[in-house]
Design a protein around this motif. Structure first.
Motif, PDB file in Angstrom:
ATOM      1  N   LEU A  89       3.400  -1.379   3.973  1.00 53.52           N
ATOM      2  CA  LEU A  89       3.086   0.020   3.701  1.00 53.52           C
ATOM      3  C   LEU A  89       4.389   0.727   3.345  1.00 53.52           C
ATOM      4  O   LEU A  89       5.392   0.571   4.052  1.00 53.52           O
ATOM      5  CB  LEU A  89       2.458   0.686   4.929  1.00 53.52           C
ATOM      6  CG  LEU A  89       0.954   0.512   5.183  1.00 53.52           C
ATOM      7  CD1 LEU A  89       0.570  -0.956   5.294  1.00 53.52           C
ATOM      8  CD2 LEU A  89       0.541   1.250   6.451  1.00 53.52           C
ATOM      9  N   ASN A  92      -2.781   2.246  -4.188  1.00 53.10           N
ATOM     10  CA  ASN A  92      -2.614   3.613  -3.710  1.00 53.10           C
ATOM     11  C   ASN A  92      -3.552   3.839  -2.528  1.00 53.10           C
ATOM     12  O   ASN A  92      -4.723   3.427  -2.559  1.00 53.10           O
ATOM     13  CB  ASN A  92      -2.922   4.607  -4.824  1.00 53.10           C
ATOM     14  CG  ASN A  92      -1.768   4.723  -5.805  1.00 53.10           C
ATOM     15  OD1 ASN A  92      -0.737   5.297  -5.504  1.00 53.10           O
ATOM     16  ND2 ASN A  92      -1.934   4.150  -6.987  1.00 53.10           N
ATOM     17  N   ALA A  93      -3.037   4.514  -1.500  1.00 53.30           N
ATOM     18  CA  ALA A  93      -3.834   4.696  -0.286  1.00 53.30           C
ATOM     19  C   ALA A  93      -5.009   5.631  -0.494  1.00 53.30           C
ATOM     20  O   ALA A  93      -6.029   5.512   0.185  1.00 53.30           O
ATOM     21  CB  ALA A  93      -2.949   5.222   0.843  1.00 53.30           C
ATOM     22  N   ASP A  94      -4.879   6.591  -1.432  1.00 51.07           N
ATOM     23  CA  ASP A  94      -5.900   7.627  -1.567  1.00 51.07           C
ATOM     24  C   ASP A  94      -6.976   7.272  -2.583  1.00 51.07           C
ATOM     25  O   ASP A  94      -7.419   8.110  -3.360  1.00 51.07           O
ATOM     26  CB  ASP A  94      -5.259   8.970  -1.917  1.00 51.07           C
ATOM     27  CG  ASP A  94      -4.478   8.930  -3.219  1.00 51.07           C
ATOM     28  OD1 ASP A  94      -4.319   7.839  -3.791  1.00 51.07           O
ATOM     29  OD2 ASP A  94      -4.017  10.000  -3.670  1.00 51.07           O
ATOM     30  N   ILE A 100       1.468   4.877   0.683  1.00 49.44           N
ATOM     31  CA  ILE A 100       0.776   5.852   1.528  1.00 49.44           C
ATOM     32  C   ILE A 100       1.302   7.272   1.348  1.00 49.44           C
ATOM     33  O   ILE A 100       0.786   8.197   1.978  1.00 49.44           O
ATOM     34  CB  ILE A 100       0.826   5.449   3.014  1.00 49.44           C
ATOM     35  CG1 ILE A 100       2.253   5.498   3.559  1.00 49.44           C
ATOM     36  CG2 ILE A 100       0.217   4.059   3.215  1.00 49.44           C
ATOM     37  CD1 ILE A 100       2.322   5.308   5.077  1.00 49.44           C
ATOM     38  N   PRO A 132      -3.464   8.938   5.395  1.00 50.25           N
ATOM     39  CA  PRO A 132      -3.916   7.538   5.296  1.00 50.25           C
ATOM     40  C   PRO A 132      -4.645   7.036   6.534  1.00 50.25           C
ATOM     41  O   PRO A 132      -5.334   6.021   6.468  1.00 50.25           O
ATOM     42  CB  PRO A 132      -2.616   6.754   5.076  1.00 50.25           C
ATOM     43  CG  PRO A 132      -1.648   7.747   4.532  1.00 50.25           C
ATOM     44  CD  PRO A 132      -2.008   9.052   5.177  1.00 50.25           C
ATOM     45  N   ILE A 134      -6.842   3.572   5.223  1.00 54.62           N
ATOM     46  CA  ILE A 134      -6.159   2.398   4.671  1.00 54.62           C
ATOM     47  C   ILE A 134      -6.611   1.094   5.320  1.00 54.62           C
ATOM     48  O   ILE A 134      -6.219   0.020   4.851  1.00 54.62           O
ATOM     49  CB  ILE A 134      -4.631   2.526   4.780  1.00 54.62           C
ATOM     50  CG1 ILE A 134      -4.189   2.778   6.222  1.00 54.62           C
ATOM     51  CG2 ILE A 134      -4.108   3.598   3.848  1.00 54.62           C
ATOM     52  CD1 ILE A 134      -2.677   2.722   6.397  1.00 54.62           C
ATOM     53  N   TYR A 173       5.603  -1.250   8.056  1.00 54.13           N
ATOM     54  CA  TYR A 173       5.820   0.030   7.373  1.00 54.13           C
ATOM     55  C   TYR A 173       7.277   0.147   6.963  1.00 54.13           C
ATOM     56  O   TYR A 173       8.183  -0.036   7.789  1.00 54.13           O
ATOM     57  CB  TYR A 173       5.436   1.193   8.288  1.00 54.13           C
ATOM     58  CG  TYR A 173       5.731   2.558   7.709  1.00 54.13           C
ATOM     59  CD1 TYR A 173       5.318   2.890   6.416  1.00 54.13           C
ATOM     60  CD2 TYR A 173       6.429   3.516   8.426  1.00 54.13           C
ATOM     61  CE1 TYR A 173       5.595   4.134   5.870  1.00 54.13           C
ATOM     62  CE2 TYR A 173       6.702   4.768   7.899  1.00 54.13           C
ATOM     63  CZ  TYR A 173       6.285   5.064   6.614  1.00 54.13           C
ATOM     64  OH  TYR A 173       6.556   6.298   6.069  1.00 54.13           O
ATOM     65  N   GLY A 194       6.051   4.492   2.337  1.00 55.07           N
ATOM     66  CA  GLY A 194       5.794   5.929   2.286  1.00 55.07           C
ATOM     67  C   GLY A 194       6.927   6.712   2.900  1.00 55.07           C
ATOM     68  O   GLY A 194       7.970   6.160   3.269  1.00 55.07           O
ATOM     69  N   ILE A 248       0.861  -1.180   0.000  1.00 52.04           N
ATOM     70  CA  ILE A 248       0.000   0.000   0.000  1.00 52.04           C
ATOM     71  C   ILE A 248       0.897   1.229   0.000  1.00 52.04           C
ATOM     72  O   ILE A 248       1.727   1.408   0.904  1.00 52.04           O
ATOM     73  CB  ILE A 248      -0.938   0.010   1.220  1.00 52.04           C
ATOM     74  CG1 ILE A 248      -1.781  -1.273   1.255  1.00 52.04           C
ATOM     75  CG2 ILE A 248      -1.851   1.233   1.177  1.00 52.04           C
ATOM     76  CD1 ILE A 248      -2.631  -1.422   2.510  1.00 52.04           C
TER      77      ILE A 248
END
Length: 466
Positions: free
Chosen positions: A96, A155-157, A49, A68, A78, A123, A98, A47
């Protein structure tokens, strides 16, 4: 007999490789004739973020929590992605990627997610913003550890019903390095997205243009992908090309930070999809399910509506029910168990009430998100708005916005990316109250954005209150 994933890899080592074709995954390995072992193909999910340099259109809400983790339909944005990934058979790990600092909120979310979904959720922090593909290449060893058959990239968004199993079936029918999830948009709105031209018989991507200046196709990129391990080879090629470009820039004395993007920065859409389209390496799976970008607070409100509607199927336990002596519920409403809602309040449709919220007598709530710790005093009216963490709306006050929803008569319409201003004037939009805003009694806040920690004394319309 059924062998679990951890047992499976012990048996596999030194014997027989994981099948790579679309054949049945049930095979025999060194056990009595007539017995079968069910092989679970291993998958991963990534993912993307982003980082704090993004999400400017999400302010002031992104001041308090990484975008997120903003609650959409009652849970962090998320979490919807993670829930969908966890339901895919064979999912081994969720990563994750980012550029956010791993603060307390993100660390706590990861701990809770691992416990809830019984999956490793980790992460991986980028050393610098690396674009939509740079993080994938930088952390390629982590992604490919354990030899996954394929890995999802989300994509997180984005808001979606995430048809991941359907994508996996499509990938196994037509194996290729890249499978994109697509949906349809009208001709005007398609210009705001990555546009895909496909072969309608084979679904191969013949042409890809990111945000074209003229109409290309009504099929748009959803920002949800399924990649084979081989997909990292084109990313390596882009990385090496950027290295060469950087060395050339330095040799020519063009060593300013803006002279070249840097070897680690890779844009999936422009550097990979556009370059490889038409070469038999990219395919598209088109969905007619729900989908929307979450680029702004207005689109977060729209995404909340979509997810609340999905809860009828996926999480009916999250939807409030009308009970004797309780508030009146109209349509889909989420109420956190710790919230206190007066019996005479009327809620819905499409309302999300967060942890520790207080809703007083006679309150009317519709098409809104009320965040952690907010208080709506008696007889307030909140419509098409987001009420920030710890904010207070006084008695008989009215907080109202103007929705910017897709055209209901156009089935291909999607949520527009709103602009705050036009001709120097603030456009009507939803109302947003930042963190710990105090609205006095008997005032109107209409189509306005109130930054955090403001205590208002009068009504405002079409204003940004700094």
């Amino acid at each position: 007999m059924l062998v679990g994933r951890s047992q499976l890899w012990g048996i596999q080592e030194g014997h027989q490789s994981i099948p790579q074709s679309g054949d049945s995954p049930v095979i025999s390995i060194g056990i009595p004739e007539g017995s079968k072992v069910l092989i679970t193909i291993m998958l991963k999910a990534v993912i993307l973020i982003g980082g704090p340099q993004k999400g400017t259109r999400f302010r002031p809400l992104s001041f308090e929590v990484p975008k997120p983790l903003f609650p959409v339909a009652g849970v962090p944005m998320i979490q919807h992605h993670i829930e969908a990934c966890a339901q895919v058979p064979g999912m081994q790990e969720i990563l994750l990627i980012g550029f956010y600092q791993p603060d307390e909120a993100l660390t706590q979310f990861l701990e809770v997610a691992q416990q809830e979904f019984n999956l490793p959720v980790r992460y991986l922090q980028e050393f610098a913003p690396l674009g939509t593909g740079g993080g994938l290449y930088h952390f390629r060893d982590q992604i490919l550890a354990g030899a996954p058959e394929a890995f999802f990239v989300l994509n997180a968004d984005v808001c979606s019903d995430f048809p991941l199993n359907a994508m996996l079936d499509a990938h196994r029918r037509q194996r290729s390095p890249f499978l994109l999830l697509g949906t349809t948009a009208n001709r005007t709105q398609s210009l705001n997205y990555g546009c895909i031209v496909e072969n309608p018989q084979t679904h191969e991507v013949l042409h890809y243009v990111e945000k074209p200046s003229t109409f290309i196709s009504d099929i748009i990129n959803c920002g949800i992908y399924l990649f084979s391990p081989e997909a990292l080879k084109p990313l390596r090629d882009v990385f090496q090309r950027h290295q060469q470009d950087g060395q050339l820039c330095l040799a020519l004395g063009e060593d300013s930070p803006g002279s070249w993007p840097g070897a680690g920065t890779i844009r999936l859409e422009q550097d990979v999809f556009s370059a490889l389209a038409g070469q038999g390496q990219i395919y598209v799976h088109i969905t007619d399910g729900i989908w929307s970008q979450i680029k702004s607070a207005g689109s977060a409100l729209y995404a909340s509506r979509l997810y609340l509607g999905r809860y009828q199927i996926t999480h009916p336990e999250r939807l409030a029910k009308h009970t004797s002596g309780g508030p009146r519920i109209r349509g889909n409403v989420y109420i956190h168990p710790t919230a206190k809602v007066a019996p005479s309040a009327v809620l819905g449709p499409n309302v999300s009430i967060g942890k520790g919220v207080t809703v007083g007598e006679g309150v009317r709530l519709r098409e809104s998100i009320v965040l952690h710790g907010a208080a709506l005093q008696e007889h307030t009216c909140v419509l098409h708005s987001i009420v920030g963490w710890g904010s207070t709306v006084g008695r008989w006050a009215r907080v109202e916005g103007t929705p910017n929803d897709p055209n209901p008569n156009d089935p291909r319409a999607h949520m527009d990316s709103e602009s705050l201003f036009k001709d120097g004037k603030l456009l009507p939009a939803i109302t947003i109250l930042g963190c710990r805003v105090r609205i006095p009694a008997e005032v109107l806040i209409l189509n306005s954005i109130v930054l955090p920690h403001k205590e208002l004394s009068r009504s405002f319309t079409n204003q940004i209150i700094l």
